[in-house]
Motif scaffolding. Structure first.
Motif, PDB file in Angstrom:
ATOM      1  N   LEU A  66      78.437  43.060  33.191  1.00  0.00           N
ATOM      2  CA  LEU A  66      77.594  42.604  34.297  1.00  0.00           C
ATOM      3  C   LEU A  66      78.390  42.514  35.593  1.00  0.00           C
ATOM      4  O   LEU A  66      77.863  42.803  36.675  1.00  0.00           O
ATOM      5  N   LEU A  67      79.658  42.108  35.492  1.00  0.00           N
ATOM      6  CA  LEU A  67      80.497  42.000  36.682  1.00  0.00           C
ATOM      7  C   LEU A  67      80.635  43.344  37.378  1.00  0.00           C
ATOM      8  O   LEU A  67      80.388  43.464  38.589  1.00  0.00           O
ATOM      9  N   TRP A  68      81.013  44.371  36.621  1.00  0.00           N
ATOM     10  CA  TRP A  68      81.198  45.688  37.227  1.00  0.00           C
ATOM     11  C   TRP A  68      79.869  46.299  37.670  1.00  0.00           C
ATOM     12  O   TRP A  68      79.808  46.955  38.723  1.00  0.00           O
ATOM     13  N   SER A  69      78.812  46.063  36.900  1.00  0.00           N
ATOM     14  CA  SER A  69      77.496  46.569  37.308  1.00  0.00           C
ATOM     15  C   SER A  69      77.050  45.932  38.607  1.00  0.00           C
ATOM     16  O   SER A  69      76.500  46.601  39.504  1.00  0.00           O
ATOM     17  N   GLY A  70      77.268  44.620  38.733  1.00  0.00           N
ATOM     18  CA  GLY A  70      76.885  43.936  39.970  1.00  0.00           C
ATOM     19  C   GLY A  70      77.666  44.431  41.171  1.00  0.00           C
ATOM     20  O   GLY A  70      77.096  44.634  42.253  1.00  0.00           O
ATOM     21  N   LEU A  71      78.974  44.628  40.996  1.00  0.00           N
ATOM     22  CA  LEU A  71      79.785  45.132  42.114  1.00  0.00           C
ATOM     23  C   LEU A  71      79.320  46.509  42.556  1.00  0.00           C
ATOM     24  O   LEU A  71      79.215  46.789  43.766  1.00  0.00           O
ATOM     25  N   VAL A  72      79.057  47.389  41.593  1.00  0.00           N
ATOM     26  CA  VAL A  72      78.587  48.739  41.935  1.00  0.00           C
ATOM     27  C   VAL A  72      77.247  48.675  42.665  1.00  0.00           C
ATOM     28  O   VAL A  72      77.018  49.392  43.651  1.00  0.00           O
TER      29      VAL A  72
END
Length: 564
Positions: free
Chosen positions: A169-175
């Motif tokens: 979720l962290l990387w998806s949110g940043l993208v």
């Protein structure tokens, strides 16, 4: 709790924490009654999860264009559609700000302003009721546990005891945040009408979705780590994996698995115990076992079957949105218990969802019963006929027919309805469609199965494949699919599909061609005397279908080239 039923896989008593109570139906009913009113959204289907962000993006653009709200304000108002269902914590804090924006004097009509304000008040009330229900559920879970706590178990040899939550979720949110910022920054390239364009609002909304995902990541990580800070409440429950690969949780005395309390996505934590040797044979055996388990899982998902009912210990207070861990009996008897950690939030099964599920399962059972009756009648007739003709039949063949051609016709009709008469992009679209047609259509319209004395032959794009009778694992006709399973690693499954109308077949007593094919092949597989007497030659086995695919590709490419 009495779980001596043969249908329940039991957890060894030594694995259960001392004093751990059973979450019985009475306590579970109190927990269920703590849910918010039925009009408050608590859980949603996968399609809703996908649709809500799209609705928010479209709503932000519409509010910016039609209502005249600034791009950021339109996004703030539209995102409440997502927060209402997926992230009520955000809505509780941000709805007052959105309402203040709507009340700010502007150049849009008061009826629109009042409508938006009413909707925001409704959202705020709904999330307030939902968050209050979480407190009641948590209190009910703690009361059922009776103050008994225990440390969360760890998988053998696994450091930390569980997978880290929130990383994806962290990387998806940043993208997503970066994508929204890029969309906003390049808004001038998307629309020439800079003063009325919807792209800036969409960019703000996309960035807001990214921030929502980041909030979800932070909450998931915080709640998951909280399980490891100190001993947590424990309860004895029953669990099983449903057809959607989610873990369903039942009361400890609900041995018939009649009323699921909540569902949660979990992952089994695996590790190597200390002192184990890295033996190649052991690794190979583990790989084979994993492959077999994966095949069983895929088969169960295709068949929409639930897994076995298992005893488990629930670690953590259960409530809407919580993170939990299970120490559960393994899927197979005799194997050691497994540790399963949540990779998603707890989602209560509401009364509406339960009744909808019950109606769906009842309808499915009635359809399956009708189809089974037709299938049995067809199998009896076919077996009798094949037994009488076995000596005279050299080779048997089944091939694509009207059902397969009708399916292809529906696809072509759908494509033609959505065909654009202008635009340069249609050439690329047509070429991609031509390539897919060249690869997929030959098998759909010209498949053939040939049976001889030794087994079955299947034609394909590159050539024919053979499956011996002794290597056939199952022949199934379920729903729209005809499937033949093999025991060989090189031949695990062959399948075709076509549209079906079960109610029409049941009403008029019709037998679908796939049902007849499955019945005939099954009769030959089970009774060697019913099999053909001869061996199929190269011509009878069926030829490679790539020439037909080449013709389709050439005709399609030529048609694209001739487009005006």
């Amino acid at each position: 709790m009495s779980t001596h039923s043969a249908e329940v896989l039991r957890l060894p008593e030594a694995a259960v924490p001392e004093g751990c109570r059973s979450w019985d139906a009475e306590q579970a009913g109190r927990w269920t009654r703590g849910l918010p009113p039925r009009w408050v959204p608590v859980r949603a289907r996968t399609s809703v999860f996908v649709a809500l962000p799209v609705v928010a993006l479209a709503g932000a653009g519409l509010l910016h264009l039609s209502a005249g709200l600034p791009a950021w304000a339109a996004a703030l108002v539209a995102l409440n559609v997502v927060w209402l269902v997926l992230r009520p914590e955000a809505a509780l804090v941000l709805v007052p700000f959105a309402a203040a924006v709507v009340l700010t004097p502007g150049d849009f009509a008061w009826p629109v302003r009042l409508g938006l304000l009413t909707a925001l008040v409704g959202v705020w009330a709904a999330v307030g009721l939902r968050l209050a229900a979480r407190k009641r559920q948590r209190a009910a879970g703690l009361d059922a546990a009776g103050g008994v706590t225990a440390e969360v178990p760890r998988a053998p040899g696994a450091a930390g005891g569980r997978a880290e939550r929130g990383t994806f979720l962290l990387w998806s949110g940043l993208v997503t945040v970066v994508a929204g910022g890029s969309l906003y920054a390049t808004a001038g390239l998307w629309d020439l009408a800079e003063d009325r364009q919807a792209v800036p609002a969409a960019g703000w909304c996309l960035a807001g979705l990214g921030l929502t995902v980041l909030l979800s990541s932070a909450l998931a990580r915080r709640r998951a780590v909280g399980l490891r800070w100190a001993p947590v409440p424990v309860l004895r429950v029953l669990v099983r994996e449903n057809g959607d690969v989610e873990t369903e949780v039942f009361a400890a005395d609900d041995l018939a698995a009649l009323r699921p309390l909540f569902t949660v996505s979990t992952v089994e934590l695996a590790g190597r115990a200390e002192g184990d040797d890295d033996d190649d044979d052991d690794d190979e055996n583990e790989d084979n076992a994993d492959d077999e388990s994966l095949r069983e899982l895929i088969s169960r998902i295709d068949d929409e079957r639930a897994g076995p009912l298992r005893e488990a210990v629930l670690y953590g207070a259960p409530y809407d949105g919580a993170e939990v861990v299970f120490l559960a009996a393994a899927d197979k008897a005799g194997e050691p218990p497994v540790v399963e950690a949540s990779v998603g939030p707890v989602r209560p099964v509401t009364g509406v969802a339960f009744r909808w599920r019950a109606r769906t399962e009842k309808g499915k059972a009635l359809r399956e019963a009708r189809q089974e009756a037709l299938r049995g009648a067809a199998a009896a007739v076919v077996a009798e006929r094949i037994g009488q003709e076995a000596a005279a039949v050299g080779v048997r063949r089944w091939r694509a027919g009207w059902a397969d051609w009708f399916a292809v016709g529906l696809v072509l009709l759908f494509v033609s309805l959505y065909w654009e008469d202008s635009g340069w992009w249609r050439y690329g679209y047509a070429l991609v469609a031509t390539l897919l047609a060249a690869l997929l259509l030959p098998r759909r319209i010209a498949w053939r199965v040939t049976a001889d004395r030794e087994g079955l032959w299947f034609n394909g794009l590159g050539g024919t494949r053979h499956l011996a009778w002794d290597h056939v694992r199952a022949v199934e006709c379920e729903g729209v699919r005809l499937r033949i399973h093999g025991r060989q690693a090189s031949f695990e499954e062959w399948r075709v599909a076509s549209p079906r109308w079960p109610w029409l077949e049941s009403r008029f007593g019709l037998v679908h061609p796939y049902e007849r094919t499955a019945a005939e092949i099954t009769a030959m597989w089970r009774d060697p005397a019913a099999r053909p007497a001869d061996l199929a030659d190269e011509r009878q086995r069926g030829r490679a279908l790539w020439p037909l695919g080449l013709v389709i590709g050439i005709v399609g490419t030529a048609t694209v080239a001739l487009l005006p």
